[in-house]
Design a protein around this motif. Sequence first.
Motif, PDB file in Angstrom:
ATOM      1  N   ALA A  80       2.670 -19.473  42.140  1.00 17.60           N
ATOM      2  CA  ALA A  80       2.924 -18.046  42.338  1.00 17.60           C
ATOM      3  C   ALA A  80       3.192 -17.325  41.020  1.00 17.60           C
ATOM      4  N   GLU A  81       3.905 -17.982  40.123  1.00 20.03           N
ATOM      5  CA  GLU A  81       4.217 -17.344  38.835  1.00 20.03           C
ATOM      6  C   GLU A  81       2.947 -17.094  38.026  1.00 20.03           C
ATOM      7  N   ARG A  82       2.066 -18.083  38.008  1.00 27.00           N
ATOM      8  CA  ARG A  82       0.802 -17.938  37.268  1.00 27.00           C
ATOM      9  C   ARG A  82      -0.065 -16.859  37.898  1.00 27.00           C
ATOM     10  N   CYS A  83      -0.101 -16.841  39.243  1.00 29.38           N
ATOM     11  CA  CYS A  83      -0.861 -15.798  39.939  1.00 29.38           C
ATOM     12  C   CYS A  83      -0.325 -14.417  39.590  1.00 29.38           C
ATOM     13  N   ALA A  84       0.987 -14.286  39.608  1.00 28.27           N
ATOM     14  CA  ALA A  84       1.591 -12.988  39.297  1.00 28.27           C
ATOM     15  C   ALA A  84       1.229 -12.545  37.887  1.00 28.27           C
ATOM     16  N   GLU A  85       1.246 -13.479  36.952  1.00 30.72           N
ATOM     17  CA  GLU A  85       0.900 -13.157  35.560  1.00 30.72           C
ATOM     18  C   GLU A  85      -0.550 -12.680  35.452  1.00 30.72           C
ATOM     19  N   LEU A  86      -1.462 -13.407  36.099  1.00 30.01           N
ATOM     20  CA  LEU A  86      -2.873 -13.039  36.053  1.00 30.01           C
ATOM     21  C   LEU A  86      -3.117 -11.703  36.754  1.00 30.01           C
ATOM     22  N   GLN A  87      -2.504 -11.516  37.921  1.00 31.81           N
ATOM     23  CA  GLN A  87      -2.696 -10.270  38.654  1.00 31.81           C
ATOM     24  C   GLN A  87      -2.129  -9.077  37.895  1.00 31.81           C
ATOM     25  N   THR A  88      -0.985  -9.259  37.261  1.00 28.26           N
ATOM     26  CA  THR A  88      -0.391  -8.169  36.485  1.00 28.26           C
ATOM     27  C   THR A  88      -1.302  -7.789  35.319  1.00 28.26           C
ATOM     28  N   ALA A  89      -1.806  -8.792  34.610  1.00 31.16           N
ATOM     29  CA  ALA A  89      -2.705  -8.520  33.480  1.00 31.16           C
ATOM     30  C   ALA A  89      -3.991  -7.858  33.947  1.00 31.16           C
ATOM     31  N   TRP A  90      -4.533  -8.337  35.066  1.00 35.20           N
ATOM     32  CA  TRP A  90      -5.790  -7.779  35.567  1.00 35.20           C
ATOM     33  C   TRP A  90      -5.598  -6.356  36.079  1.00 35.20           C
ATOM     34  N   ALA A  91      -4.490  -6.097  36.759  1.00 32.17           N
ATOM     35  CA  ALA A  91      -4.211  -4.742  37.244  1.00 32.17           C
ATOM     36  C   ALA A  91      -4.059  -3.783  36.064  1.00 32.17           C
ATOM     37  N   ALA A  92      -3.384  -4.216  35.002  1.00 33.24           N
ATOM     38  CA  ALA A  92      -3.212  -3.372  33.810  1.00 33.24           C
ATOM     39  C   ALA A  92      -4.558  -3.117  33.133  1.00 33.24           C
ATOM     40  N   THR A  93      -5.419  -4.120  33.119  1.00 33.50           N
ATOM     41  CA  THR A  93      -6.762  -3.957  32.549  1.00 33.50           C
ATOM     42  C   THR A  93      -7.527  -2.908  33.343  1.00 33.50           C
ATOM     43  N   ASN A  94      -7.472  -3.020  34.665  1.00 30.67           N
ATOM     44  CA  ASN A  94      -8.155  -2.057  35.527  1.00 30.67           C
ATOM     45  C   ASN A  94      -7.628  -0.645  35.326  1.00 30.67           C
ATOM     46  N   ARG A  95      -6.307  -0.503  35.290  1.00 32.30           N
ATOM     47  CA  ARG A  95      -5.717   0.835  35.098  1.00 32.30           C
ATOM     48  C   ARG A  95      -6.150   1.439  33.769  1.00 32.30           C
ATOM     49  N   ALA A  96      -6.239   0.630  32.736  1.00 36.06           N
ATOM     50  CA  ALA A  96      -6.621   1.135  31.412  1.00 36.06           C
ATOM     51  C   ALA A  96      -8.060   1.645  31.396  1.00 36.06           C
ATOM     52  N   LEU A  97      -8.906   1.062  32.223  1.00 30.55           N
ATOM     53  CA  LEU A  97     -10.330   1.372  32.140  1.00 30.55           C
ATOM     54  C   LEU A  97     -10.840   2.279  33.254  1.00 30.55           C
ATOM     55  N   GLY A 105      -6.855  -1.939  27.547  1.00 31.19           N
ATOM     56  CA  GLY A 105      -7.505  -2.937  28.407  1.00 31.19           C
ATOM     57  C   GLY A 105      -7.595  -4.289  27.725  1.00 31.19           C
ATOM     58  N   HIS A 106      -7.928  -4.281  26.441  1.00 30.36           N
ATOM     59  CA  HIS A 106      -8.019  -5.543  25.692  1.00 30.36           C
ATOM     60  C   HIS A 106      -6.651  -6.205  25.574  1.00 30.36           C
ATOM     61  N   ARG A 107      -5.627  -5.420  25.256  1.00 28.55           N
ATOM     62  CA  ARG A 107      -4.264  -5.988  25.184  1.00 28.55           C
ATOM     63  C   ARG A 107      -3.857  -6.588  26.525  1.00 28.55           C
ATOM     64  N   ALA A 108      -4.178  -5.886  27.597  1.00 23.62           N
ATOM     65  CA  ALA A 108      -3.786  -6.358  28.929  1.00 23.62           C
ATOM     66  C   ALA A 108      -4.495  -7.662  29.295  1.00 23.62           C
ATOM     67  N   VAL A 109      -5.798  -7.714  29.110  1.00 29.41           N
ATOM     68  CA  VAL A 109      -6.541  -8.905  29.533  1.00 29.41           C
ATOM     69  C   VAL A 109      -6.201 -10.114  28.663  1.00 29.41           C
ATOM     70  N   THR A 110      -5.832  -9.878  27.420  1.00 32.76           N
ATOM     71  CA  THR A 110      -5.481 -11.003  26.555  1.00 32.76           C
ATOM     72  C   THR A 110      -3.993 -11.360  26.633  1.00 32.76           C
ATOM     73  N   SER A 111      -3.252 -10.656  27.469  1.00 31.03           N
ATOM     74  CA  SER A 111      -1.825 -10.950  27.605  1.00 31.03           C
ATOM     75  C   SER A 111      -1.562 -12.143  28.510  1.00 31.03           C
ATOM     76  N   ALA A 112      -2.565 -12.597  29.233  1.00 29.80           N
ATOM     77  CA  ALA A 112      -2.398 -13.737  30.141  1.00 29.80           C
ATOM     78  C   ALA A 112      -3.432 -14.802  29.816  1.00 29.80           C
ATOM     79  N   GLU A 113      -3.025 -16.030  29.980  1.00 30.61           N
ATOM     80  CA  GLU A 113      -3.934 -17.166  29.779  1.00 30.61           C
ATOM     81  C   GLU A 113      -4.589 -17.483  31.123  1.00 30.61           C
ATOM     82  N   PRO A 114      -5.921 -17.366  31.210  1.00 34.12           N
ATOM     83  CA  PRO A 114      -6.567 -17.596  32.503  1.00 34.12           C
ATOM     84  C   PRO A 114      -6.546 -19.072  32.896  1.00 34.12           C
ATOM     85  N   THR A 115      -6.656 -19.297  34.186  1.00 28.52           N
ATOM     86  CA  THR A 115      -6.800 -20.674  34.664  1.00 28.52           C
ATOM     87  C   THR A 115      -8.204 -21.153  34.306  1.00 28.52           C
ATOM     88  N   GLU A 116      -8.391 -22.440  34.390  1.00 22.23           N
ATOM     89  CA  GLU A 116      -9.688 -23.021  34.035  1.00 22.23           C
ATOM     90  C   GLU A 116     -10.820 -22.457  34.897  1.00 22.23           C
TER      91      GLU A 116
END
Length: 194
Positions: free
Chosen positions: A83-100, A118-129
């Motif tokens: 859940a923690e990893r999901c939250a991190e990815l979703q937060t980064a992705w939502a911020a990327t979307n809002r920026a663009l 958008g670049h800062r947001a998407v690079t703020s989280a480490e994606p899963t494999e």
Amino acid sequence: MRRPSTTPRRLAALAVSVLGASLALSGCGGGDEPAEPVVEPAPAISIPADAHIGGDGEPGPKDDGEKPSPSPSAEPSEGAVDAERCAELQTAWAATNRALVDLSPEHPRALVESFRSGHRAVTSAEPTEEVAPAWTTMANYLRDAVVAFDDVDEDDVNAVSTAMADAIGADDTARATAAAKDVTAYLNTTCGPQ
């Protein structure tokens, strides 16, 4: 038949509109609700499946005076995302979307800042494999635009449009759009409500 000219401004406008529309339509969770991370709370206790819970005062099937041994906690299945990893990815992705969202080449300073955010947001989280290829495609797309904007006057519509057109083309935008859809689908299926 005369072919329409493809000026840097038109190319930039096309890239902005295609990517912006794709991200707006593929936001986490879809619908009209804002994209927010979904974090399911972990259960506070674990009750064995064979436990007898009754109000009759009679002992349950395993009540022989000994305390039952705790059941081993279930290990997450391979490929499961906590859940923690999901939250991190979703937060980064939502911020990327809002920026663009609502990008316009007619407002060059805002456009440049949107790509940077958008670049800062998407690079703020480490994606899963599993989502790394699509996530990296989007990060690289945004990075290429950000790097192109480094040496331009952010208030000059033509300079920003030309820099963007030189850095990212229609094929890059198509790859980024497909990657955005893949990331959203992954987050919705892996991190969405089960």
